[in-house]
Design a protein around this motif. Structure first.
Motif, PDB file in Angstrom:
ATOM      1  N   GLN A 305       8.506   8.393   4.152  1.00 62.39           N
ATOM      2  CA  GLN A 305       8.382   7.322   4.386  1.00 62.39           C
ATOM      3  C   GLN A 305       6.637   7.550   5.106  1.00 62.39           C
ATOM      4  N   LYS A 308       4.023   8.673   2.883  1.00 66.45           N
ATOM      5  CA  LYS A 308       3.472   7.125   2.216  1.00 66.45           C
ATOM      6  C   LYS A 308       2.575   6.511   2.955  1.00 66.45           C
ATOM      7  N   PHE A 309       2.942   6.836   4.136  1.00 67.67           N
ATOM      8  CA  PHE A 309       2.124   5.801   5.398  1.00 67.67           C
ATOM      9  C   PHE A 309       0.926   6.471   5.742  1.00 67.67           C
ATOM     10  N   ASP A 330       3.097  -2.354  -1.340  1.00 70.71           N
ATOM     11  CA  ASP A 330       4.095  -1.440  -1.589  1.00 70.71           C
ATOM     12  C   ASP A 330       4.784  -0.549  -0.590  1.00 70.71           C
ATOM     13  N   TYR A 331       4.429  -0.390   0.449  1.00 75.35           N
ATOM     14  CA  TYR A 331       4.500   0.034   0.891  1.00 75.35           C
ATOM     15  C   TYR A 331       5.520  -0.622   2.408  1.00 75.35           C
ATOM     16  N   SER A 334       9.099  -1.379   0.877  1.00 69.34           N
ATOM     17  CA  SER A 334      10.066  -0.478   0.914  1.00 69.34           C
ATOM     18  C   SER A 334      10.997  -0.927   2.829  1.00 69.34           C
ATOM     19  N   TYR A 335      10.014  -0.466   3.523  1.00 69.23           N
ATOM     20  CA  TYR A 335       9.604  -0.787   4.708  1.00 69.23           C
ATOM     21  C   TYR A 335       8.898  -1.953   5.782  1.00 69.23           C
ATOM     22  N   ALA A 341       2.360  -0.308  10.705  1.00 70.47           N
ATOM     23  CA  ALA A 341       2.086  -1.019   9.212  1.00 70.47           C
ATOM     24  C   ALA A 341       2.007  -2.113   9.590  1.00 70.47           C
TER      25      ALA A 341
END
Length: 351
Positions: A305, A308-309, A330-331, A334-335, A341
């Motif tokens: 996580q 990716k951020f 996409d991120y 998932s989160y 974000a």
């Protein structure tokens, strides 16, 4: 734009999620419940729910699939649903306290907390401690919830008990320090660290002394002790020595420590993340991106996580907003409950 910082009081409550890859995850055979748990581990929560629905239709173990559905709904930030299924999983027990009951209670406490029900979270930890009065993790996590709920004295009592039961668990001691700092009790946190040095002066390792001095912000002492550890092969010591040089503003030397470690070991995602953050500080955004992506390529890493951020932030600094926006989309699938974000996504929409 900015680098993402850990919200320790939230992450501390979520440490129960680390149990996800341990036992109680379903049968070894490839049944729907097992496929659902695998999907949860891969953050594919919608897919997981489909598998668990199929498991219900096939008459698989209802307790395990309810537990799995609870975890999937937690991943989707649908905490009311998560609580409903986890509570049902508890009710489906036979009245004998088993490992899975403790496991479910840890998850349930996390769901309660994230749903804004701290007293219910405390109740779950109380249930664990009623049967396992020496469960140090439950004392620590209950203390975190109490601290978040402005019950400093109650939190301190739980932290003291956790430390008394496992006095040389310096990892947990540091987590307690971070929780106290996050909630405005830095001096109290430092007292814990200073006491552990005084109480264990003759037995504590150079590594543990170094990292405790790092948190005490005595960076010269931290550097002194950590430099006595073979950092080329000691992952944790490399991390802390690198962070010490970062705190001293020497990002170039810090990045050389991280880079040298990766020459011997390419399996540690956090090293690559720190290397990327150093490169960002130095304005070397393409090299930072390469570091984040190298970390992401490590299978099964627990930094995904964060990596990716930070990958998205690197693309932003490179002014590749189209790629950053696509990755952010996409991120957030998932989160979805990542508020930082969500704010960053609003920024990207203006580019």
């Amino acid at each position: 734009m900015g680098m993402r910082m850990k919200n320790t009081k939230i992450l501390a409550i979520g440490t129960a999620l680390l149990l996800l890859c341990t036992g109680c995850g379903g049968a070894e055979k490839t049944d729907n419940t097992s496929l659902g748990m695998e999907a949860v581990r891969n953050l594919a929560y919608e897919e997981a729910l489909q598998h668990f629905e199929a498991a219900l239709e096939q008459g698989e173990d209802e307790r395990l699939l309810c537990r799995g559905m609870g975890l999937a709904y937690m991943g989707l930030s649908q905490y009311d649903n998560a609580i409903a299924y986890l509570e049902k999983a508890l009710r489906l027990g036979d009245g004998t306290a088993r490992n899975i009951d403790y496991d479910i209670n840890y998850y349930l406490a996390t769901a309660y907390f994230r749903n804004g029900q701290p007293q219910d979270a405390i109740g779950s930890y109380n249930a664990i401690l009623a049967l396992r009065p020496k469960e140090t993790e439950a004392y620590y996590l209950r203390g975190c919830v109490k601290l978040y709920s402005n019950d400093y004295e109650g939190a301190k009592a739980d932290f003291d008990q956790a430390i008394a039961l496992d006095a040389q668990n310096y990892d947990r001691l540091i987590l307690i320090y971070e929780a106290l700092v996050d909630n405005g009790y830095r001096d109290a946190g430092k007292e814990y660290l200073q006491k552990v040095i005084a109480d264990n002066e003759k037995t504590i390792s150079n590594y543990d002394l170094g990292r405790i001095y790092y948190y005490l912000e005595d960076y010269e002492s931290a550097k002194n002790y950590l430099s006595q550890v073979k950092i080329s092969s000691d992952y944790e010591a490399s991390l802390y020595l690198g962070r010490t040089y970062e705190a001293l503003g020497d990002y170039d030397y810090a990045s050389s420590i991280y880079n040298d470690y990766t020459l011997n070991d390419q399996s540690k995602a956090e090293i690559y993340n720190q290397l990327g953050l150093c490169r960002m500080q130095m304005g070397e955004y393409e090299l930072a991106l390469m570091a984040f992506q190298a970390g992401m390529n490590i299978e099964g890493n627990e930094m995904m996580q964060t990596l990716k951020f930070n990958e998205i932030v690197a693309y932003e600094y490179m002014e590749d907003y189209k790629t950053a926006a696509a990755l952010m989309n996409d991120y957030l699938k998932s989160y979805p409950d990542d508020e930082a974000a969500q704010r960053e996504n609003q920024f990207l929409k203006t580019r």
